[in-house]
Design a protein around this motif. Structure first.
Motif, PDB file in Angstrom:
ATOM      1  N   GLN A 416       3.662  -3.186   7.486  1.00  0.00           N
ATOM      2  CA  GLN A 416       4.518  -2.590   8.502  1.00  0.00           C
ATOM      3  C   GLN A 416       5.270  -1.379   7.970  1.00  0.00           C
ATOM      4  N   GLU A 417       5.616  -1.413   6.659  1.00  0.00           N
ATOM      5  CA  GLU A 417       6.380  -0.319   6.057  1.00  0.00           C
ATOM      6  C   GLU A 417       5.523   0.937   5.922  1.00  0.00           C
ATOM      7  N   ALA A 418       4.224   0.752   5.771  1.00  0.00           N
ATOM      8  CA  ALA A 418       3.359   1.912   5.488  1.00  0.00           C
ATOM      9  C   ALA A 418       3.315   2.855   6.686  1.00  0.00           C
ATOM     10  N   ASP A 419       2.869   4.112   6.437  1.00  0.00           N
ATOM     11  CA  ASP A 419       2.832   5.034   7.575  1.00  0.00           C
ATOM     12  C   ASP A 419       1.608   4.760   8.434  1.00  0.00           C
ATOM     13  N   GLU A 420       1.544   5.440   9.574  1.00  0.00           N
ATOM     14  CA  GLU A 420       0.557   5.095  10.594  1.00  0.00           C
ATOM     15  C   GLU A 420      -0.861   5.266  10.078  1.00  0.00           C
ATOM     16  N   ARG A 421      -1.108   6.349   9.394  1.00  0.00           N
ATOM     17  CA  ARG A 421      -2.454   6.660   8.908  1.00  0.00           C
ATOM     18  C   ARG A 421      -2.943   5.555   7.949  1.00  0.00           C
ATOM     19  N   ALA A 422      -2.006   5.168   7.023  1.00  0.00           N
ATOM     20  CA  ALA A 422      -2.359   4.151   6.025  1.00  0.00           C
ATOM     21  C   ALA A 422      -2.626   2.815   6.700  1.00  0.00           C
ATOM     22  N   GLN A 423      -1.838   2.513   7.730  1.00  0.00           N
ATOM     23  CA  GLN A 423      -2.058   1.243   8.453  1.00  0.00           C
ATOM     24  C   GLN A 423      -3.442   1.224   9.082  1.00  0.00           C
ATOM     25  N   ILE A 424      -3.799   2.343   9.759  1.00  0.00           N
ATOM     26  CA  ILE A 424      -5.104   2.389  10.435  1.00  0.00           C
ATOM     27  C   ILE A 424      -6.231   2.292   9.407  1.00  0.00           C
ATOM     28  N   ASP A 425      -6.059   2.997   8.277  1.00  0.00           N
ATOM     29  CA  ASP A 425      -7.100   2.936   7.245  1.00  0.00           C
ATOM     30  C   ASP A 425      -7.271   1.510   6.741  1.00  0.00           C
ATOM     31  N   PHE A 431     -11.255  -4.798   8.476  1.00  0.00           N
ATOM     32  CA  PHE A 431     -12.194  -5.332   9.460  1.00  0.00           C
ATOM     33  C   PHE A 431     -13.625  -5.303   8.925  1.00  0.00           C
ATOM     34  N   SER A 432     -14.006  -4.172   8.299  1.00  0.00           N
ATOM     35  CA  SER A 432     -15.396  -4.101   7.840  1.00  0.00           C
ATOM     36  C   SER A 432     -15.612  -5.002   6.622  1.00  0.00           C
ATOM     37  N   GLU A 433     -14.580  -5.121   5.721  1.00  0.00           N
ATOM     38  CA  GLU A 433     -14.715  -6.033   4.573  1.00  0.00           C
ATOM     39  C   GLU A 433     -14.864  -7.486   5.045  1.00  0.00           C
ATOM     40  N   LEU A 434     -13.961  -7.868   5.980  1.00  0.00           N
ATOM     41  CA  LEU A 434     -13.995  -9.248   6.460  1.00  0.00           C
ATOM     42  C   LEU A 434     -15.301  -9.544   7.191  1.00  0.00           C
ATOM     43  N   SER A 435     -15.842  -8.533   7.894  1.00  0.00           N
ATOM     44  CA  SER A 435     -17.113  -8.751   8.596  1.00  0.00           C
ATOM     45  C   SER A 435     -18.228  -9.041   7.611  1.00  0.00           C
ATOM     46  N   MET A 436     -18.055  -8.566   6.346  1.00  0.00           N
ATOM     47  CA  MET A 436     -19.098  -8.828   5.345  1.00  0.00           C
ATOM     48  C   MET A 436     -18.691  -9.967   4.423  1.00  0.00           C
ATOM     49  N   CYS A 437     -17.699 -10.767   4.856  1.00  0.00           N
ATOM     50  CA  CYS A 437     -17.233 -11.919   4.097  1.00  0.00           C
ATOM     51  C   CYS A 437     -16.635 -11.519   2.743  1.00  0.00           C
ATOM     52  N   ARG A 438     -16.039 -10.358   2.685  1.00  0.00           N
ATOM     53  CA  ARG A 438     -15.368  -9.968   1.448  1.00  0.00           C
ATOM     54  C   ARG A 438     -13.873  -9.933   1.690  1.00  0.00           C
ATOM     55  N   VAL A 439     -13.123 -10.283   0.641  1.00  0.00           N
ATOM     56  CA  VAL A 439     -11.673 -10.294   0.759  1.00  0.00           C
ATOM     57  C   VAL A 439     -11.164  -8.859   0.643  1.00  0.00           C
ATOM     58  N   PRO A 440     -10.381  -8.385   1.611  1.00  0.00           N
ATOM     59  CA  PRO A 440      -9.867  -7.018   1.495  1.00  0.00           C
ATOM     60  C   PRO A 440      -8.844  -6.905   0.365  1.00  0.00           C
ATOM     61  N   ALA A 441      -8.708  -5.706  -0.188  1.00  0.00           N
ATOM     62  CA  ALA A 441      -7.752  -5.477  -1.272  1.00  0.00           C
ATOM     63  C   ALA A 441      -6.338  -5.660  -0.740  1.00  0.00           C
ATOM     64  N   PRO A 442      -5.438  -6.279  -1.530  1.00  0.00           N
ATOM     65  CA  PRO A 442      -4.053  -6.422  -1.079  1.00  0.00           C
ATOM     66  C   PRO A 442      -3.436  -5.050  -0.834  1.00  0.00           C
ATOM     67  N   ILE A 443      -2.487  -5.035   0.089  1.00  0.00           N
ATOM     68  CA  ILE A 443      -1.824  -3.771   0.398  1.00  0.00           C
ATOM     69  C   ILE A 443      -0.824  -3.480  -0.706  1.00  0.00           C
ATOM     70  N   LYS A 444      -0.847  -2.247  -1.241  1.00  0.00           N
ATOM     71  CA  LYS A 444       0.095  -1.924  -2.317  1.00  0.00           C
ATOM     72  C   LYS A 444       1.400  -1.459  -1.709  1.00  0.00           C
ATOM     73  N   PRO A 445       2.540  -1.965  -2.251  1.00  0.00           N
ATOM     74  CA  PRO A 445       3.817  -1.455  -1.743  1.00  0.00           C
ATOM     75  C   PRO A 445       3.920   0.042  -2.035  1.00  0.00           C
ATOM     76  N   GLY A 446       4.583   0.746  -1.151  1.00  0.00           N
ATOM     77  CA  GLY A 446       4.776   2.177  -1.357  1.00  0.00           C
ATOM     78  C   GLY A 446       3.535   2.992  -1.123  1.00  0.00           C
ATOM     79  N   GLN A 447       2.515   2.385  -0.553  1.00  0.00           N
ATOM     80  CA  GLN A 447       1.285   3.136  -0.261  1.00  0.00           C
ATOM     81  C   GLN A 447       1.555   4.000   0.961  1.00  0.00           C
ATOM     82  N   LYS A 448       1.964   5.220   0.753  1.00  0.00           N
ATOM     83  CA  LYS A 448       2.382   6.041   1.880  1.00  0.00           C
ATOM     84  C   LYS A 448       1.320   7.099   2.143  1.00  0.00           C
TER      85      LYS A 448
END
Lengths: 448, 202
Positions: A416-425, A431-448
């Motif tokens: 929620q803290e991240a900016d709009e572009r980063a959220q959409i990315d 979505f595409s990682e999960l569709s391939m049964c892969r765990v997405p990378a954790p969101i890094k704090p301060g990823q702006k």
């Protein structure tokens, strides 16, 4: 005709109606049957416990009267059929009244509906009372009423209560209570379930009556008449009833429903096209919310949806490759729950992927984070501010984040803290990682 | 006293074995499930109900109308027989409980039979006559339909659906039934209804 005060059925009618009314008022919520006559009548199958108990207890009492007053050298003038009919008509009528009062109350609870009155289901439930009249009549003729009346009630209850959960599924439809599994807004009753119930009940009634007329006892029949054949015929008829009923119900699953054809659906002029059934539209049209939500989410990088339908999950996947979304639309759905149902489509679709046994248990948690983000993002665009109370619901994230596991609630806060572009990315890649049964990378704090 | 004791007491013993041995099985009840997923009752309820119905019927049918004027206290004999049934169930159940290593189920079986017989005896004391045997069945039926409030908690009075032999509601039922029976025993006529012969004709 016997005076009204001598018929136990009329005396016990009032408690039966009161218990049925209390049961409806307490345990059948109106959202389960709202705007759907078929579902309301099917839900009244639960009331068989009251109507059928009434029928079997009073039939046992009535038959017990005949048994107690029978003389040693009695010769019957009336035919067997007219004796049975004279004894049983008040019992069956009283049971039918309890059942019909229940149906009327449930229909009024369901409110105005677009579908017609299901005559067949009603007839099936009323036919179900016959077998209980047979049980009562047989027990009342066989044993003294001291035993017959409590045992008839116990047998009726056990039959209704335990046939319901029998492992061999067709047996459930012989008793009738299993009809209450009908129907969601996009389903209709499987007719063979009702036919099975009617066939079994009526034929088994004949079997019980045959057995009752054949019971021999020194007191009951003049010496020398042997009616053992009647008992054997009755038992055979019971076997016949069971096999007929099971044969008719052989293909029905745990829920006695078949899906309604999509050709009955009414489609909107929106883009994407949203097609719902009349019952789903009976309490307000939320098709615009679905269309807006999918348009909004396609704009932030989710797959484009061509058509939205609402059928059972066995028929259609939640999200097909051709871009057909299968959502859960119920009558009376509010705008915000329609939005949640639409937005969670993507997350539900990835969590329903078959990932095999060795997939990471975190997949589910991440799909929930994605769902919360989708609902949140769509709600900001589609709903008015006063409709957004309690959206998105993050309680399930906290439930998923145990000590020593991935902190999904924390991840959502970081997102929620991240900016709009980063959220959409993050959302598109998750979505595409999960569709391939892969765990997405954790969101890094301060990823702006 | 009891009619067909050769049938009644072995039935009680058999039910004690079956009820205790099937002690851990749960039977689903459909009528409570509409909101909360399936509810269950312990399987031992069914044998205890059958014992109660059969024993109560056999005891009551031995109370002939003409014996109400007897010098012997026929009601007392009936009560003593009912206690005897409970003792048989107790002995057989606790023995079976030792074998299957399940004392709780043995006590549950004893509690259920005692509770059902207390309901029957109370109904009889109140003047239900030959329909007194209906009381335990009706109690089970009502408990199996109305035992849960809409929030999903089991109501206290539905002790028959629980697995705690020391349930205060169950003990209260037995005590109340015992009290009514005692009053009936001393008065030698029912609490409600006009005086009439014991055990009217079937």
């Amino acid at each position: 005709m016997l005076p009204i005060t001598r018929r136990p059925a009329w005396w016990l009618l009032a408690p039966g109606v009161i218990l049925a009314t209390l049961y409806i008022q307490q345990y059948i919520p109106s959202q389960r049957i709202i705007a759907h006559r078929e579902s309301a009548v099917a839900a009244s199958a639960l009331l068989l416990i009251f109507s059928a108990s009434l029928v079997s207890v009073t039939a046992a009492m009535e038959a017990g009267r005949d048994r107690a007053s029978r003389g040693m050298t009695e010769v019957s003038v009336r035919s067997k059929i007219s004796i049975v009919a004279a004894r049983l008509w008040p019992c069956l009528t009283a049971g039918a009244i309890v059942q019909i009062v229940g149906i009327v109350l449930l229909l009024s609870k369901a409110g105005p509906t677009p579908d017609g009155f299901p005559v067949l289901i009603t007839a099936g439930l009323l036919a179900a009372l016959f077998v209980h009249a047979g049980i009562g009549f047989f027990m009342g003729t066989w044993l003294r009423s001291l035993f017959a009346v409590p045992l008839a009630l116990a047998i009726s209850y056990l039959w209704l209560g335990f046939a319901w959960s029998f492992d061999f599924v067709p047996v459930r439809y012989l008793a009738g209570v299993a009809l209450e599994g009908c129907c969601s807004a996009n389903e209709t009753m499987d007719v063979s379930a009702v036919i099975s119930l009617m066939t079994f009940s009526v034929v088994a009634f004949l079997g019980f009556v045959l057995m009752a007329t054949g019971i021999t006892d020194r007191k009951l029949t003049p010496r020398g008449t042997n009616k053992r054949m009647r008992v054997i015929a009755g038992i055979t008829t019971l076997g016949l009833a069971t096999s007929l009923g099971l044969f008719v119900a052989r293909d029905i699953g745990v829920v006695p429903t078949i899906p309604l054809p999509l050709s009955d659906a009414e489609c909107s002029n929106t883009s994407p096209e949203v097609c719902f059934l009349p019952v789903q539209l009976a309490r307000g049209d939320t098709r615009q919310v679905y269309a807006d939500t999918f348009t909004e989410l396609a704009a932030v990088g989710m797959p484009t949806i061509a058509k939205v339908i609402s059928v059972s999950g066995d028929q259609e996947p939640v999200l097909s490759a051709a871009g057909v979304a299968n959502v859960v639309a119920t009558p009376g759905q509010s705008r915000s729950s329609a939005l949640q149902s639409a937005a969670s489509t993507y997350a539900v679709a990835v969590s329903e992927h078959e990932c095999g046994g060795d997939a990471s248990p975190d997949l589910y948690g991440w799909s929930e984070v994605l769902k919360v983000w989708l609902v949140h993002t769509a709600a900001l665009e589609v709903l008015d501010p006063d409709e957004r109370d309690g959206i998105p619901d993050t309680s399930i994230l906290e439930g998923n984040s145990g000590p020593g596991e991935m902190d999904f609630a924390g991840q959502w806060e970081i997102l929620q803290e991240a900016d709009e572009r980063a959220q959409i990315d993050w959302a598109t890649s998750a979505f595409s990682e999960l569709s391939m049964c892969r765990v997405p990378a954790p969101i890094k704090p301060g990823q702006k | 006293m009891v009619r067909r004791g050769w049938l009644t007491f072995p039935t009680a013993a058999l039910a004690g074995v079956m009820g205790t041995a099937s002690g851990k099985i749960d039977l689903p009840i459909p009528f409570l499930s509409s909101l909360l997923g399936p509810s269950t009752m312990p399987a031992a309820v069914i044998p205890s109900l059958l014992v109660a119905v059969i024993a109560s019927g056999m005891i009551q049918s031995a109370e002939m109308p003409w014996t109400s004027a007897s010098v012997r206290n026929v009601i007392g004999h009936s009560v003593a027989t009912a206690v005897g049934i409970v003792l048989v169930v107790f002995a057989v159940s606790s023995l079976t409980g030792v074998f299957v290593d399940d004392n709780n189920s043995a006590w549950l079986m004893v509690r259920n039979v005692t509770g059902f017989l207390a309901l029957w005896s109370a109904a009889k004391a109140l003047g239900a006559y030959r329909f007194a045997g209906l009381a335990p069945v009706i109690y089970l039926l009502v408990a199996a339909t109305f035992a849960r409030n809409p929030m999903g908690d089991v109501r206290g009075w539905a002790w028959i659906l629980g697995r705690n032999p020391g349930d205060p509601w169950g003990i209260a039922t037995v005590l109340l039934g015992g009290l009514l029976t005692l009053v009936y025993l001393l008065r030698r006529r029912t609490l409600i209804g006009k005086a009439r012969g014991l055990g009217t004709l079937p």
